[in-house]
Scaffold this motif. Structure first.
Motif, mmCIF file in Angstrom:
data_model
loop_
_atom_site.group_PDB
_atom_site.id
_atom_site.type_symbol
_atom_site.label_atom_id
_atom_site.label_comp_id
_atom_site.label_asym_id
_atom_site.label_seq_id
_atom_site.Cartn_x
_atom_site.Cartn_y
_atom_site.Cartn_z
ATOM 1 N N GLN A 231 17.337 22.758 -3.122
ATOM 2 C CA GLN A 231 17.382 21.633 -2.189
ATOM 3 C C GLN A 231 17.321 20.303 -2.947
ATOM 4 N N GLU A 234 20.823 19.979 -5.110
ATOM 5 C CA GLU A 234 22.114 19.872 -4.422
ATOM 6 C C GLU A 234 22.677 18.447 -4.357
ATOM 7 N N PRO A 235 21.890 17.419 -4.014
ATOM 8 C CA PRO A 235 22.468 16.063 -3.991
ATOM 9 C C PRO A 235 23.051 15.639 -5.338
ATOM 10 N N LEU A 237 24.294 17.754 -7.590
ATOM 11 C CA LEU A 237 25.514 18.537 -7.766
ATOM 12 C C LEU A 237 26.672 17.945 -6.966
ATOM 13 N N ARG A 238 26.396 17.478 -5.761
ATOM 14 C CA ARG A 238 27.466 16.889 -4.940
ATOM 15 C C ARG A 238 28.009 15.608 -5.548
ATOM 16 N N LYS A 239 27.145 14.885 -6.267
ATOM 17 C CA LYS A 239 27.585 13.637 -6.905
ATOM 18 C C LYS A 239 28.294 13.899 -8.233
ATOM 19 N N LYS A 241 31.083 14.801 -9.500
ATOM 20 C CA LYS A 241 32.470 15.018 -9.071
ATOM 21 C C LYS A 241 33.320 15.702 -10.131
ATOM 22 N N PRO A 245 34.105 23.249 -9.605
ATOM 23 C CA PRO A 245 33.424 24.016 -8.551
ATOM 24 C C PRO A 245 32.986 25.398 -9.000
ATOM 25 N N ALA A 248 29.866 25.009 -11.091
ATOM 26 C CA ALA A 248 28.738 24.666 -10.223
ATOM 27 C C ALA A 248 28.244 25.890 -9.451
ATOM 28 N N THR A 249 29.175 26.709 -8.975
ATOM 29 C CA THR A 249 28.797 27.924 -8.247
ATOM 30 C C THR A 249 28.059 28.895 -9.158
ATOM 31 N N ARG A 252 24.544 27.663 -9.742
ATOM 32 C CA ARG A 252 23.694 27.966 -8.582
ATOM 33 C C ARG A 252 23.248 29.438 -8.607
#
Length: 345
Positions: A231, A234-235, A237-239, A241, A245, A248-249, A252
């Protein structure tokens, strides 16, 4: 500030206790002869159980963990362990608390948190050559909200690294173990494994409540550190860019699977080599630390023998005699090293 002179480690059966301790636990119970208090007294040297029996127990209605108390009583034994039977207990007022030296009451890592964090950052600079991953790690570790949390966080409540700075100490050890695994098994993805090692226990900085008493926060009890860590991450990871993907997966997954088995609280079981590597590095450091703390607490330095029963390991553990190592003796003794050099000339 007032220096503490009597510590938990100094208490022996038959001795009178007269000192200030941190109240780590306080639970009220009822016996046939009236109410009693079951307490855990703590300082930087360890913890000891204590009891207040009736009628003295009736004088205390609101004892709570986290307060500092002045205790007078007699040290006895219960189930082969020291226990303090309290005759008098006084909760310190805020002015008296402010005069205490907090480091006397809270166990802490032998290394400064700043130094351990610097070592983790150095590993990232050395091994993270993929810019998006390197930037992600730097951004998270330097974020003021994250950094403030991880600097003093423990690695656990009661098992391994259960002291201030324990989270960073454990994280650094796991990172180093993972990098050693990569030297042995070059096909491992060194970069995603290191990033996962850095963040695998990030949620523990929120799982445990801040303050001198090691206890779970409400969030920690309800969600657990793996979910909380994701949690928090995640913010960031979203930033990120530029982070692919699929990488990133995978990152995780390695974090989510680090407990190894569903029954051990892992949301997923490891399904990549990197996930297995992190799981075993994490488990190895935790187990070795648990063994070391058990024998170090039970035995004087250099003495062989058995620990008491270690519940997290479901066994007694043993400290064996060490194999003599003359080369190590020379490293530790400059004079011996000098003699060795002269003998070669």
């Amino acid at each position: 500030m007032h220096a503490k002179t009597t510590f938990v480690r100094d208490l022996t059966p038959g001795q009178k206790a007269d000192a200030v301790f941190l109240l780590a636990e306080a639970r009220q119970g009822q016996a046939k002869n009236g109410p009693f208090w079951a307490l855990t007294l703590a300082d930087r040297s360890g913890e000891v159980p204590a009891k207040i029996f009736s009628p003295q127990a009736q004088a205390h209605q609101d004892l709570a963990a986290g307060r500092f108390v002045h205790v007078r009583g007699l040290v006895g034994t219960y189930r082969d362990q020291a226990q303090v039977v309290v005759d008098e207990l006084a909760v310190l007022d805020p002015d008296a608390e402010a005069a205490l030296t907090l480091a006397d009451f809270v166990r802490a890592s032998e290394r400064a948190p700043e130094d351990m964090l610097a070592d983790i950052e150095a590993l990232c600079r050395e091994h993270l050559h993929h810019k998006p991953l390197r930037t992600l790690c730097r951004t998270v570790l330097t974020d003021p909200g994250v950094k403030a949390r991880i600097m003093a966080a423990p690695g656990a409540v009661s098992i391994h690294h259960a002291y201030a700075g324990g989270l960073l100490e454990h994280t650094l050890a796991v990172c180093r173990a993972c990098m050693t695994f990569c030297d042995l098994y070059p096909d491992l993805d060194r970069q995603v494994l290191l990033a996962a090692a850095v963040f695998h226990d990030l949620g523990k900085a929120w799982e445990y409540a801040p303050g001198p008493v090691r206890e779970h926060s409400d969030e920690g009890r309800l969600l657990g550190h793996i979910f909380i860590g994701m949690q928090v991450l995640e913010p960031f990871l979203r930033k990120a860019k530029d982070l692919e993907p699929e990488i990133a997966t995978h990152l995780r997954h390695v974090i989510l699977a680090h407990h190894g088995e569903l029954e051990w609280g892992s949301p997923k079981r490891p399904k990549t080599r990197e996930a297995f590597a992190l799981h075993f590095a994490d488990n190895l450091d935790a187990k070795l630390k648990t063994v070391a703390e058990a024998v170090d607490e039970a035995l004087p330095d250099g003495e062989t023998g058995w620990s008491p029963f270690v519940r997290p390991l479901s066994r007694f553990v043993y400290r064996p005699a060490r194999t003599p190592d003359p080369s190590q003796d020379r490293k530790d003794n400059p004079k011996a090293q000098q003699c060795s050099l002269l003998s070669k000339e």
